[in-house]
Design a protein around this motif. Structure first.
Motif, PDB file in Angstrom:
ATOM      1  N   TRP A  63      72.675  32.208  76.182  1.00  0.00           N
ATOM      2  CA  TRP A  63      71.824  31.013  75.994  1.00  0.00           C
ATOM      3  C   TRP A  63      72.412  29.726  76.550  1.00  0.00           C
ATOM      4  CZ3 TRP A  63      70.552  33.810  71.013  1.00  0.00           C
ATOM      5  CH2 TRP A  63      71.693  34.130  70.292  1.00  0.00           C
ATOM      6  N   CYS A  64      72.635  29.713  77.864  1.00  0.00           N
ATOM      7  CA  CYS A  64      73.274  28.557  78.516  1.00  0.00           C
ATOM      8  C   CYS A  64      72.412  27.878  79.577  1.00  0.00           C
ATOM      9  CB  CYS A  64      74.538  29.001  79.242  1.00  0.00           C
ATOM     10  SG  CYS A  64      75.936  29.297  78.193  1.00  0.00           S
ATOM     11  N   VAL A  65      71.896  28.683  80.508  1.00  0.00           N
ATOM     12  CA  VAL A  65      71.300  28.106  81.724  1.00  0.00           C
ATOM     13  C   VAL A  65      69.868  27.653  81.400  1.00  0.00           C
ATOM     14  CG1 VAL A  65      70.953  28.438  84.200  1.00  0.00           C
ATOM     15  CG2 VAL A  65      72.722  29.733  83.023  1.00  0.00           C
ATOM     16  N   ASN A  66      69.776  26.603  80.623  1.00  0.00           N
ATOM     17  CA  ASN A  66      68.502  26.217  80.028  1.00  0.00           C
ATOM     18  C   ASN A  66      67.464  25.753  81.045  1.00  0.00           C
ATOM     19  OD1 ASN A  66      69.666  26.846  77.638  1.00  0.00           O
ATOM     20  ND2 ASN A  66      69.935  24.750  76.925  1.00  0.00           N
ATOM     21  N   VAL A  67      67.906  25.081  82.097  1.00  0.00           N
ATOM     22  CA  VAL A  67      66.926  24.605  83.083  1.00  0.00           C
ATOM     23  C   VAL A  67      66.695  25.631  84.192  1.00  0.00           C
ATOM     24  CG1 VAL A  67      67.343  22.154  82.611  1.00  0.00           C
ATOM     25  CG2 VAL A  67      68.664  23.305  84.418  1.00  0.00           C
ATOM     26  N   TYR A 436      64.024  27.230  79.915  1.00  0.00           N
ATOM     27  CA  TYR A 436      62.891  26.388  79.484  1.00  0.00           C
ATOM     28  C   TYR A 436      61.713  26.426  80.458  1.00  0.00           C
ATOM     29  CZ  TYR A 436      66.537  24.113  76.573  1.00  0.00           C
ATOM     30  OH  TYR A 436      67.557  23.846  75.696  1.00  0.00           O
ATOM     31  N   VAL A 437      61.914  26.986  81.639  1.00  0.00           N
ATOM     32  CA  VAL A 437      60.828  27.029  82.621  1.00  0.00           C
ATOM     33  C   VAL A 437      60.041  28.337  82.523  1.00  0.00           C
ATOM     34  CG1 VAL A 437      61.823  25.422  84.285  1.00  0.00           C
ATOM     35  CG2 VAL A 437      62.521  27.830  84.340  1.00  0.00           C
ATOM     36  N   VAL A 438      60.272  29.100  81.478  1.00  0.00           N
ATOM     37  CA  VAL A 438      59.599  30.393  81.306  1.00  0.00           C
ATOM     38  C   VAL A 438      58.078  30.188  81.270  1.00  0.00           C
ATOM     39  CG1 VAL A 438      59.655  30.357  78.747  1.00  0.00           C
ATOM     40  CG2 VAL A 438      59.718  32.554  79.964  1.00  0.00           C
ATOM     41  N   THR A 439      57.351  31.170  81.818  1.00  0.00           N
ATOM     42  CA  THR A 439      55.885  31.097  81.822  1.00  0.00           C
ATOM     43  C   THR A 439      55.310  32.142  80.866  1.00  0.00           C
ATOM     44  OG1 THR A 439      55.678  32.782  83.540  1.00  0.00           O
ATOM     45  CG2 THR A 439      55.904  30.481  84.281  1.00  0.00           C
TER      46      THR A 439
END
Ligand code: PMP
Length: 459
Positions: A63-67, A436-439
């Protein structure tokens, strides 16, 4: 030619097996096949050395690469800063540090100071050292104990590990650091008091007062919690939990430390996990999401009150915070953190975390019809499902089976996480925490692949 094409997979696998010591891995299990070797990524897509593409629902494993992967503007910001001035010790100021501290603290009403280091563990060690220094500065030198919660994780260094509520992680590393005291977890599904919310009167939080009284309030200086336990099984406490806990801390002069290493910078849908609960901590630590792991950077943020205590005797040369981390405040790292925050704001990513988090949780709850899905928990894009052998008895699913489910998903190109060496017998939770960019389409794939893997492994 893409980077994945120019490497020789077999040669790298052999060299990896010969020389790399992987984290949290039994190397014998790698014999013959080697580890996944990752090469490049874009958004949620991660490509390995063989060119196989995965949908990464773990944001970089932990759970790191949030963007998301492939953010050129972060790389460019770091490059420009490195050219201008890569580093000078944080005894001095630097422009990205100042700008980052200012922007960060604008998201944290009630907190005013940012002390920077490199990892989550270090950020927590700083918090503990602040608490212990404050005991001296406030004239209560015994007020040094720090309470921590069962199932929470606070890091790898010996102090952080000593304050971790996960027995398996501590085994063999003792003797541990004294002065850390455990209190019960806040997982309703496995209530430590065999009670049911809301009739329980939030006994798990109230128990903390009994422990402080037993220990002696004059000996307890701090209390650390993950706002939502992450690696210990994705556990969001009930709504009133933190107001009860914060009130107990305030009445006993105990500093409340929120470990936002996983939750911080938007993972749960608010900028910080504690902001769901209407409390203001004295100290907040954060790491993974600070620069979405493009650079190693962590923060220990405090109130002005904590900071000011270190100014209390200008004649006393020892009164300041006598601590340094060489790389803390590194200008290049701060420029990555600034750019990361700009992306979150400009792309309004928290709106997506909330919308997609709700969609993911609802989809996971539909899996609750399966006989071995005992509980589904989460907030924002931090979700987990707890697998059991039988729903009535809640006997945890055997770890081997959980490993098989995760492996089956990876074979079908979706990466999910799992509790790993945390609690004896409780390595039975699958974690889903995409960028956070998940669709919605990504989430449909994750859910479909999960249902199929559960069906194949568990029947
Ligand atoms: N706190 C929490 C809640 C974490 O999840 C972690 C890392 N998994 C840490 C602290 C320690 O961070 P690091 O590994 O960067 O030292």
């Amino acid at each position: 030619m893409s980077p994945s094409q120019k490497h020789d997979p077999a040669a790298y696998a052999a060299a990896d097996l010969a020389h790399v010591w992987h984290h949290l891995v039994q190397h014998q299990a790698l014999a013959g096949k080697g580890p996944m070797i990752v090469v490049e990524g874009e958004g949620l897509t991660l490509r390995d050395i063989n060119g196989k593409e995965y949908l990464d629902a773990t944001s970089g494993g932990v759970w790191c690469v949030n963007v998301g992967y492939g953010r050129e503007r972060i790389a460019r910001a770091v490059y420009e800063q490195m050219k201008a001035m890569p580093y000078y010790a944080a005894t001095a100021g630097n422009i990205p540090y100042i700008e980052f501290a200012q922007k960060l603290l604008a998201h944290m009403p009630g907190l005013t100071r940012a002390y920077l280091s490199n990892s989550g563990s270090e950020a927590n060690e700083k918090a503990y050292k602040m608490v212990r220094s404050l005991a001296h500065l406030s004239g209560n030198p015994a007020k040094k104990k720090i309470l921590f919660r069962a199932r929470d994780y606070h890091g790898t260094t010996l102090g952080a590990l000593s304050s971790t509520g996960q027995a398996e992680r501590k085994e063999w590393f003792g003797p541990l650091v004294p002065g850390f005291v455990e209190f019960p977890h806040a997982c309703c599904y496995r209530c430590a008091f065999n009670k049911t919310y809301p009739g329980c009167d939030i006994d798990c939080a109230r128990a903390v007062e009994r422990i402080i009284e037993q220990e002696g309030p004059e000996t307890v200086g701090g209390l650390i919690v993950e706002p939502i336990t992450a690696g210990g099984g994705v556990i969001p406490p009930v709504a009133e939990y933190y107001t009860v806990l914060a009130d107990i801390c305030r009445r006993h002069g105990v500093l409340l430390i929120m470990d936002e290493v996983v939750c911080g910078m938007g993972r749960t849908g608010t900028m910080f996990g504690y902001q769901h609960y209407g409390v203001t901590p004295d100290i907040v630590t954060m790491a993974k999401g600070v620069a979405s792991a493009y650079m190693p950077i962590s923060v220990t943020a405090t109130t002005e009150e904590v900071f000011k205590a270190f100014l209390n005797d200008p004649a006393d040369k020892m009164a300041y915070f006598r601590d340094i981390s060489t790389y803390g405040g590194c200008a290049a790292g701060c420029s990555a953190a600034l750019e990361n925050m700009a992306i979150i704001e400009e792309e309004k990513l928290l709106d997506n975390v909330n919308a997609m988090g709700d969609y993911l949780l609802a989809g996971l709850k539909e899996l609750g019809d399966l006989p071995y899905v005992g509980d589904v928990r989460g907030k924002g894009l931090l979700c987990g499902i707890e697998l059991v052998q039988d729903k009535a008895g809640k006997k945890p699913m055997a770890e081997g089976k959980v490993i098989q489910v995760v492996g089956e998903m990876a074979a079908n190109a979706v990466l999910v996480g799992r509790t790993n060496r945390s609690l004896p017998g409780f390595n039975n939770i699958i974690n889903i925490a995409p960028a956070y960019v998940v669709t919605g389409d990504n989430i449909d794939v994750i859910l479909r692949t999960l249902r199929a893997a559960l069906g194949k492994v568990l029947g």
